[in-house]
Design a protein around this motif. Structure first.
Motif, mmCIF file in Angstrom:
data_model
loop_
_atom_site.group_PDB
_atom_site.id
_atom_site.type_symbol
_atom_site.label_atom_id
_atom_site.label_comp_id
_atom_site.label_asym_id
_atom_site.label_seq_id
_atom_site.Cartn_x
_atom_site.Cartn_y
_atom_site.Cartn_z
ATOM 1 N N LEU A 52 -37.602 -14.103 7.074
ATOM 2 C CA LEU A 52 -36.544 -15.108 6.932
ATOM 3 C C LEU A 52 -36.122 -15.235 5.474
ATOM 4 N N VAL A 53 -37.116 -15.101 4.580
ATOM 5 C CA VAL A 53 -36.872 -15.318 3.149
ATOM 6 C C VAL A 53 -37.664 -14.286 2.350
ATOM 7 N N GLY A 54 -37.044 -13.795 1.273
ATOM 8 C CA GLY A 54 -37.765 -12.933 0.319
ATOM 9 C C GLY A 54 -37.684 -13.557 -1.063
ATOM 10 N N ILE A 55 -38.758 -13.417 -1.814
ATOM 11 C CA ILE A 55 -38.809 -14.010 -3.171
ATOM 12 C C ILE A 55 -39.058 -12.885 -4.173
ATOM 13 N N LEU A 56 -38.347 -12.931 -5.274
ATOM 14 C CA LEU A 56 -38.502 -11.911 -6.321
ATOM 15 C C LEU A 56 -38.723 -12.626 -7.652
ATOM 16 N N THR A 57 -39.910 -12.431 -8.235
ATOM 17 C CA THR A 57 -40.211 -13.099 -9.502
ATOM 18 C C THR A 57 -40.151 -12.076 -10.628
ATOM 19 N N GLU A 58 -39.312 -12.334 -11.612
ATOM 20 C CA GLU A 58 -39.193 -11.429 -12.753
ATOM 21 C C GLU A 58 -39.373 -12.245 -14.028
ATOM 22 N N MET A 59 -39.788 -11.563 -15.114
ATOM 23 C CA MET A 59 -39.954 -12.345 -16.348
ATOM 24 C C MET A 59 -39.439 -11.620 -17.572
ATOM 25 N N GLN A 60 -39.163 -12.414 -18.582
ATOM 26 C CA GLN A 60 -38.867 -11.876 -19.906
ATOM 27 C C GLN A 60 -40.026 -12.382 -20.754
ATOM 28 N N ALA A 61 -40.826 -11.437 -21.301
ATOM 29 C CA ALA A 61 -42.043 -11.886 -21.985
ATOM 30 C C ALA A 61 -42.388 -11.028 -23.182
ATOM 31 N N ASP A 62 -43.119 -11.639 -24.134
ATOM 32 C CA ASP A 62 -43.807 -10.892 -25.180
ATOM 33 C C ASP A 62 -45.182 -10.581 -24.593
ATOM 34 N N PRO A 63 -46.004 -9.752 -25.290
ATOM 35 C CA PRO A 63 -47.286 -9.391 -24.680
ATOM 36 C C PRO A 63 -48.137 -10.604 -24.270
ATOM 37 N N ASP A 64 -48.099 -11.668 -25.032
ATOM 38 C CA ASP A 64 -48.997 -12.789 -24.709
ATOM 39 C C ASP A 64 -48.272 -14.067 -24.301
ATOM 40 N N ARG A 65 -46.972 -14.003 -24.202
ATOM 41 C CA ARG A 65 -46.252 -15.252 -23.925
ATOM 42 C C ARG A 65 -45.000 -14.993 -23.093
ATOM 43 N N VAL A 66 -44.781 -15.861 -22.111
ATOM 44 C CA VAL A 66 -43.600 -15.747 -21.269
ATOM 45 C C VAL A 66 -42.424 -16.457 -21.954
ATOM 46 N N ASN A 67 -41.284 -15.782 -22.041
ATOM 47 C CA ASN A 67 -40.088 -16.470 -22.575
ATOM 48 C C ASN A 67 -39.330 -17.171 -21.463
ATOM 49 N N SER A 68 -39.143 -16.432 -20.378
ATOM 50 C CA SER A 68 -38.517 -17.079 -19.223
ATOM 51 C C SER A 68 -38.936 -16.343 -17.953
ATOM 52 N N ILE A 69 -38.901 -17.095 -16.871
ATOM 53 C CA ILE A 69 -39.202 -16.502 -15.570
ATOM 54 C C ILE A 69 -37.993 -16.750 -14.686
ATOM 55 N N ILE A 70 -37.578 -15.696 -13.996
ATOM 56 C CA ILE A 70 -36.439 -15.834 -13.091
ATOM 57 C C ILE A 70 -36.973 -15.665 -11.671
ATOM 58 N N ILE A 71 -36.817 -16.716 -10.888
ATOM 59 C CA ILE A 71 -37.286 -16.645 -9.501
ATOM 60 C C ILE A 71 -36.091 -16.494 -8.578
ATOM 61 N N GLY A 72 -36.022 -15.352 -7.916
ATOM 62 C CA GLY A 72 -34.923 -15.102 -6.972
ATOM 63 C C GLY A 72 -35.377 -15.452 -5.562
ATOM 64 N N ILE A 73 -34.534 -16.183 -4.872
ATOM 65 C CA ILE A 73 -34.860 -16.550 -3.485
ATOM 66 C C ILE A 73 -33.684 -16.135 -2.602
ATOM 67 N N GLY A 74 -33.963 -15.296 -1.628
ATOM 68 C CA GLY A 74 -32.930 -14.885 -0.669
ATOM 69 C C GLY A 74 -33.301 -15.446 0.692
ATOM 70 N N MET A 75 -32.447 -16.293 1.248
ATOM 71 C CA MET A 75 -32.779 -16.927 2.531
ATOM 72 C C MET A 75 -31.730 -16.555 3.571
ATOM 73 N N ASN A 76 -32.189 -16.133 4.737
ATOM 74 C CA ASN A 76 -31.277 -15.859 5.849
ATOM 75 C C ASN A 76 -31.035 -17.179 6.577
ATOM 76 N N ILE A 77 -29.809 -17.654 6.541
ATOM 77 C CA ILE A 77 -29.562 -18.982 7.118
ATOM 78 C C ILE A 77 -28.668 -18.899 8.363
ATOM 79 N N ASN A 78 -27.423 -18.477 8.181
ATOM 80 C CA ASN A 78 -26.509 -18.539 9.336
ATOM 81 C C ASN A 78 -26.150 -17.160 9.897
ATOM 82 N N GLN A 79 -26.987 -16.166 9.646
ATOM 83 C CA GLN A 79 -26.707 -14.844 10.216
ATOM 84 C C GLN A 79 -27.004 -14.851 11.718
ATOM 85 N N HIS A 80 -26.151 -14.152 12.447
ATOM 86 C CA HIS A 80 -26.444 -13.870 13.840
ATOM 87 C C HIS A 80 -26.826 -12.391 13.901
ATOM 88 N N HIS A 81 -27.359 -11.971 15.036
ATOM 89 C CA HIS A 81 -27.956 -10.646 15.122
ATOM 90 C C HIS A 81 -27.106 -9.545 14.459
#
Ligand code: BT5
Length: 321
Positions: free
Chosen positions: A186-215
């Motif tokens: 129903l849903v897929g999640i994709l987590t990506e980041m922009q980081a230095d070796p020891d520190r995260v600068n930002s995290i982008i969380i992608g969420i794809g949800m199937n809502i009103n699709q019919h077959h």
């Protein structure tokens, strides 16, 4: 202008709003109001007009409108800034760009249609215009990079709870990033980041949800694997409400996580998981391992005990149950 006009209709739900009132609120002439109404009609909105009464919104077009999401938000920061596209390549690309340009934590990118939706490992994410939710959330936690998988799991819990609140449906989580109903995705999640070796600068969380699709809205390659909220409920549902519900749940869990760590999130995740406490196949980049999924570690890594009793730490894989 279009957003402002839609906000006026949202505030008056089923009632007529006079052309005069609209022109005052928009600060434009009656002729300009008429042009904006005409534009909405071209975008699939159904509007009734009646002499001396004005205009009334009968049916919305197929877009998702920022103000409709914002109306449902109870958050302090998540979703307060929304960048919306009727069509874009991938909300992940835009979110990365915005993050590099200094976007604040909680900024959300939403699209009505993605032409190059991304899954993990270069795979495709399919969505049909006007039927699904494609969104990316920008976060700026102070975390070491190895902790980011925890945020995928936290997001999965937020999605399950948000969907339950907005639609009443119960979903399962399949480690690491799938939300399923009756074994279908129903849903897929994709987590990506922009980081230095020891520190995260930002995290982008992608969420794809199937809502009103019919077959038939699903492409042939995923038709048998995928499902949607509409297929489960037997009717279409409001995507803006679902987005708001998921973001509300997300902020609550995220605040808890930032303050108290993953310990409180883990049991919530386990309560919905179908991939723990059972025998599974894990297909990693290098091999396929069959074994008993014992649980997840503090970092969100899956522990898989093979037939010889060896426990494998699985960081990323596709799971078959
Ligand atoms: C995922 O990858 O499930 C992550 C999907 C993340 C999509 C969001 S949408 C907003 C943001 N912007 C993006 O561009 N991406 C994110 P993965 O676990 O690799 O699963 C991909 C596989 O799921 C594909 O190879 C297909 O088999 C299947 N699939 C593709 N589209 C699907 C859909 N709509 N419903 C169910 N399964 C799908």
């Amino acid at each position: 202008m279009k957003e402002k006009l839609l906000k006026i209709f949202a505030e008056h739900s089923d009632q007529f709003v006079s052309g005069e009132k609209i022109s005052q609120q928009l600060g434009c002439t009656r002729t300009a109001v008429w042009k904006h109404i005409d534009e909405l009609r071209k975008n699939g909105y159904e509007l009734e007009s009646a002499p001396r009464k004005g205009y009334r919104l009968i049916r919305k077009g197929d877009g998702i409108h920022s103000h409709e999401v914002k109306v449902g938000l109870t958050t302090k920061r998540i979703g307060h800034e929304i960048t919306y596209f009727d069509e874009t390549d991938s909300t992940q690309y835009t979110a990365h760009k915005l993050a590099q340009e200094g976007a604040k934590e909680g900024h959300v990118v939403i699209a009505n249609e993605q032409t190059k939706g991304k899954g993990r490992l270069g795979r495709q994410w399919f969505s049909r215009k006007g039927t699904s939710v494609s969104m990316s959330l920008i976060l700026r936690p102070e975390l070491p990079p190895q902790k980011t998988p925890q945020l995928t799991l936290l997001t999965a819990v937020s999605v399950v709870r948000g969907l339950k609140k907005a639609t009443g449906i119960d979903c399962d989580i399949k480690w690491p990033n799938d939300i399923l109903i009756n074994g279908k995705k129903l849903v897929g999640i994709l987590t990506e980041m922009q980081a230095d070796p020891d520190r995260v600068n930002s995290i982008i969380i992608g969420i794809g949800m199937n809502i009103n699709q019919h077959h038939d809205d699903f492409t042939p390659e995923i038709r048998e694997l995928a499902t949607s909220v509409a297929l489960v409920k037997g009717k279409n549902v409001d995507r803006a409400k679902i987005i708001a519900a998921v973001l509300n749940e997300f902020e609550q869990l995220y605040d808890l996580y930032i303050e108290r760590g993953f310990d409180l999130i883990r049991p919530l995740w386990e309560a919905h998981s179908v991939s723990v406490g059972t025998f599974i196949y894990a297909r990693t980049m290098r091999e396929v391992i069959y074994g008993f999924a014992k649980g997840i570690t503090e970092d969100g890594v899956l522990l898989l005990e093979d037939e010889k009793g060896k426990v494998h730490e699985i960081y990323s894989a596709d799971i078959e149950i």
